[in-house]
Design a protein around this motif. Structure first.
Motif, short mmCIF file in Angstrom:
data_model
loop_
_atom_site.label_atom_id
_atom_site.label_comp_id
_atom_site.label_asym_id
_atom_site.label_seq_id
_atom_site.Cartn_x
_atom_site.Cartn_y
_atom_site.Cartn_z
N THR A 73 5.17 5.40 4.84
CA THR A 73 4.67 4.13 5.39
C THR A 73 4.23 3.17 4.27
O THR A 73 4.50 1.97 4.36
CB THR A 73 3.52 4.33 6.41
OG1 THR A 73 2.47 5.08 5.78
CG2 THR A 73 3.99 5.10 7.63
N ASP A 74 3.60 3.68 3.22
CA ASP A 74 3.18 2.79 2.11
C ASP A 74 4.39 2.24 1.38
O ASP A 74 4.47 1.04 1.10
CB ASP A 74 2.32 3.55 1.09
CG ASP A 74 0.90 3.79 1.58
OD1 ASP A 74 0.61 3.49 2.75
OD2 ASP A 74 0.09 4.29 0.79
N LEU A 75 5.32 3.12 1.04
CA LEU A 75 6.52 2.71 0.29
C LEU A 75 7.43 1.86 1.18
O LEU A 75 7.92 0.80 0.76
CB LEU A 75 7.24 3.94 -0.26
CG LEU A 75 8.48 3.71 -1.12
CD1 LEU A 75 8.60 4.81 -2.19
CD2 LEU A 75 9.77 3.67 -0.31
N PHE A 118 6.11 -1.60 1.61
CA PHE A 118 6.34 -2.42 0.41
C PHE A 118 7.80 -2.84 0.30
O PHE A 118 8.11 -4.01 0.01
CB PHE A 118 5.90 -1.63 -0.84
CG PHE A 118 6.12 -2.39 -2.12
CD1 PHE A 118 5.42 -3.56 -2.38
CD2 PHE A 118 7.03 -1.93 -3.07
CE1 PHE A 118 5.62 -4.27 -3.57
CE2 PHE A 118 7.23 -2.64 -4.26
CZ PHE A 118 6.53 -3.81 -4.51
N VAL A 119 8.70 -1.90 0.55
CA VAL A 119 10.13 -2.22 0.48
C VAL A 119 10.47 -3.32 1.48
O VAL A 119 11.15 -4.29 1.15
CB VAL A 119 10.98 -0.96 0.72
CG1 VAL A 119 12.43 -1.33 1.04
CG2 VAL A 119 10.94 -0.05 -0.50
N ALA A 120 9.99 -3.19 2.72
CA ALA A 120 10.29 -4.20 3.74
C ALA A 120 9.66 -5.54 3.38
O ALA A 120 10.26 -6.60 3.56
CB ALA A 120 9.79 -3.74 5.11
N SER A 121 8.45 -5.53 2.84
CA SER A 121 7.74 -6.78 2.52
C SER A 121 8.39 -7.55 1.38
O SER A 121 8.16 -8.74 1.22
CB SER A 121 6.29 -6.47 2.11
OG SER A 121 5.63 -5.80 3.16
N THR A 173 0.21 -1.91 1.42
CA THR A 173 1.48 -1.25 1.13
C THR A 173 1.52 -1.03 -0.37
O THR A 173 0.81 -1.69 -1.11
CB THR A 173 2.68 -2.13 1.51
OG1 THR A 173 2.85 -3.15 0.51
CG2 THR A 173 2.54 -2.75 2.89
N GLY A 174 2.37 -0.11 -0.82
CA GLY A 174 2.49 0.01 -2.26
C GLY A 174 2.98 1.36 -2.75
O GLY A 174 3.17 2.30 -1.96
N VAL A 175 3.18 1.40 -4.05
CA VAL A 175 3.64 2.62 -4.71
C VAL A 175 2.84 2.83 -5.99
O VAL A 175 2.11 1.95 -6.44
CB VAL A 175 5.16 2.55 -5.04
CG1 VAL A 175 5.98 2.48 -3.76
CG2 VAL A 175 5.48 1.38 -5.95
N VAL A 177 1.64 -4.93 -1.98
CA VAL A 177 1.18 -6.19 -1.40
C VAL A 177 0.36 -5.86 -0.15
O VAL A 177 0.42 -4.74 0.36
CB VAL A 177 2.35 -7.12 -1.00
CG1 VAL A 177 3.13 -7.60 -2.22
CG2 VAL A 177 3.29 -6.44 0.00
N ILE A 178 -0.41 -6.84 0.30
CA ILE A 178 -1.04 -6.74 1.61
C ILE A 178 -0.09 -7.44 2.59
O ILE A 178 0.21 -8.62 2.44
CB ILE A 178 -2.41 -7.45 1.63
CG1 ILE A 178 -3.37 -6.84 0.62
CG2 ILE A 178 -2.99 -7.44 3.05
CD1 ILE A 178 -4.04 -5.57 1.04
N ASN A 179 0.41 -6.72 3.56
CA ASN A 179 1.30 -7.31 4.56
C ASN A 179 1.26 -6.44 5.82
O ASN A 179 1.17 -5.23 5.73
CB ASN A 179 2.73 -7.38 4.01
CG ASN A 179 3.65 -8.23 4.87
OD1 ASN A 179 3.21 -9.16 5.53
ND2 ASN A 179 4.91 -7.88 4.89
#
Lengths: 353, 353
Positions: free
Chosen positions: B103-105, B108-111, B138-140, B151-153
């Motif tokens: 979910t985090d990765l 981030f990928v979608a954002s 989100t993030g890695v 990012v925050i999204n």
């Protein structure tokens, strides 16, 4: 020149730019100022920029390789790593001093480092001054696909110092000038007419200001690119594909962005004459203007097939359709036009004539 | 269970989750549904999930390697590449079906793909249900540094299907349970007391709902982490450093997130007793509760030095200061406490007692 106010920040010019920067730094209390440069701006722009900063701050300089070929995730990883090693924190600011590669990549790196730190763009090329100053687009390429990875996020300010244009070769100036001509084509016939007879880049300052104003009007009215903002894509649907193809191809010399979209605008003007009522006179005027300023690209039949193959990846598309922005007349754009497949080759034939 | 409404989307539970998903897909007109899984959720969760989707959509499945060690930019590049190759467009949606890594990765990928496409989170671990469902983080990781890039999204919806918990080992459930205990410690003594006497994970559904409600209240009041939201960081300043260190160290077995922050919460509870008035009784209650549920980590003196060396990279810090969230009492947190350097080793000594 007067500063231009966007949705959330201002674009400042020349003397006012440094004044605004010094005021901002004075009140912001940043822990460290990171300055992102490439080899060229390190040599030619950084000394002049640093000389204008009045306060006593903690600085670090991060240098990347110049050129579109380095606008990728690997370079981002190097910059993220450098920020970490230099102990950047959430109160750090990243100043992107360079052309579109530095401002696009630096904006993305700042927007994603620790989920977002402040950044300031100081575009040093004509292209990045008129194109990247407003709109908040950040990003990098994924293989040959331009700007596939990025976010929309705004800098805290943009500084346009036209003195930096003296460091550029004429070819670079022409590349940026193509975007300015585009602003006239989609939005303002008077501006187009004034620009196309401009023969001396020494007189360009006011025109840069005008181009930023036009782009800002468009972005303010449609920040999320639902309609009006799409007009900025005129010439870019084919232009991006051309640019991507020449970037990846080993047998062709790389085109500058403006050179690729100049070709894209001639091609899409032809499609406009076929589909959306652009007059033959205006089509010829557009082609003549670009042909005078930009070298003719020599497209083989293979090249054209490859370029058309790349079209499907354009970010503006969905559900497999390819949507073009075309012109009804110089100064008037129309959106979401689908192109019959049999028009592409005639468009290239007209380009080559 | 009732859906929970956040700033911009809803968290739906169990039967209502699939109902909301089907309604959303029906009206959204996505071009393709991309489902991001890891090896485990591909086997154990994807079939059940797919069986509940009613409409006839175009699906593509993208699989990544499981585990925190793959939560990095290289994996993002693989997923971005797969989306490009499978011709994802701006009207595609990414469904992240998995634990926190997915979910985090995936968020981030979608954002960042084409500057942002829709994504839906379907957390399949207890940790991701209670921790990653709200807040938009989100993030890695960047090397050993957790969540440095992101990012925050917000997702368009979050679906909590507690059936997926049956696919987890007990150790994974305990890891998520540590975050739930944290929600009690920082915000709600009654909830803490009810949780600490829970001995049967079969009864956990209502508690999951409560934890999401607590986290949502915090995030709604302080979306940008200026003050209240920082309380969610209790146990994480030292806990993240511990987790990072064990992840990178070749001579130690990797700790699960909840195991690392359980140790972090005992350590930071000790600091709370020293600095912010937490009573000895409550400190002992906290330590006793975690000691009963989580294996004791064996920290050598070298380990402790290395962990303290990683502290400076925590995202919550600025200007070189390390800011802790501590407790005044169970249910009451305080922010921005600086720790005298000579308290760290006694905290670890108390942990080892």
């Amino acid at each position: 020149m007067q500063s231009i106010t966007t949705s959330s920040y201002s674009v400042h010019f020349n003397d006012l730019a440094y004044k605004a920067l010094n005021q901002h730094l004075d009140k912001s209390g940043y822990s460290t100022l990171f300055i992102l440069v490439d080899e060229n701006t390190f040599d030619h722009c950084l000394p002049g920029f640093m000389a204008q900063i009045e306060g006593d701050y903690h600085f670090e300089v991060i240098e990347i390789e110049p050129g579109e070929v380095h606008k990728n995730i690997e370079t981002c990883t190097q910059v993220w790593g450098a920020l970490s090693e230099l102990e950047a924190d959430r109160k750090s600011v990243l100043v992107n001093l360079g052309g579109g590669v530095v401002t696009d990549l630096g904006g993305f790196v700042a927007s994603t480092f620790k989920r977002g730190i402040d950044f300031i763009n100081v575009p040093t090329t004509l292209l990045s001054m008129v194109d990247a100053s407003v709109g908040g687009k950040t990003g990098v390429d994924l293989g040959p696909l331009k700007n596939q990875i990025g976010v929309i996020n705004q800098p805290v300010m943009v500084l346009i110092v036209t003195e930096f244009l003296n460091t550029l070769e004429e070819r670079q100036l022409h590349s940026g000038f193509a975007e300015m001509l585009k602003h006239g084509l989609i939005r303002d016939k008077g501006y187009w007419s004034a620009l196309k007879s401009l023969n001396n880049f020494d007189l360009i300052d006011e025109f840069i200001h005008d181009s930023v104003v036009i782009k800002n009007q468009v972005v303010l009215q449609d920040p999320t690119e639902q309609n009006l903002r799409k007009t900025l894509n005129f010439g870019h649907t084919l232009g991006h594909a051309i640019e991507s193809y020449f970037l990846a191809s080993e047998s062709h010399e790389t085109l500058l962005h403006g050179e690729a979209i100049a070709a894209g605008m001639i091609l899409e003007a032809y499609l406009s004459q076929q589909l959306t009522g652009l007059s033959q006179t205006e089509l010829d005027e557009i082609k003549g203007t670009f042909a005078k300023r930009y070298p003719k690209v020599d497209f083989s039949e293979d090249d054209i097939f490859n370029i058309l193959g790349l079209l499907k990846f354009d970010k503006k598309n969905s559900h497999g359709n390819i949507n073009f922005v075309l012109l009804e007349s110089i100064g008037e754009a129309v959106l979401d036009i689908r192109i019959p497949q049999d028009l592409y080759f005639p468009a290239f034939a007209y380009y080559k004539e």
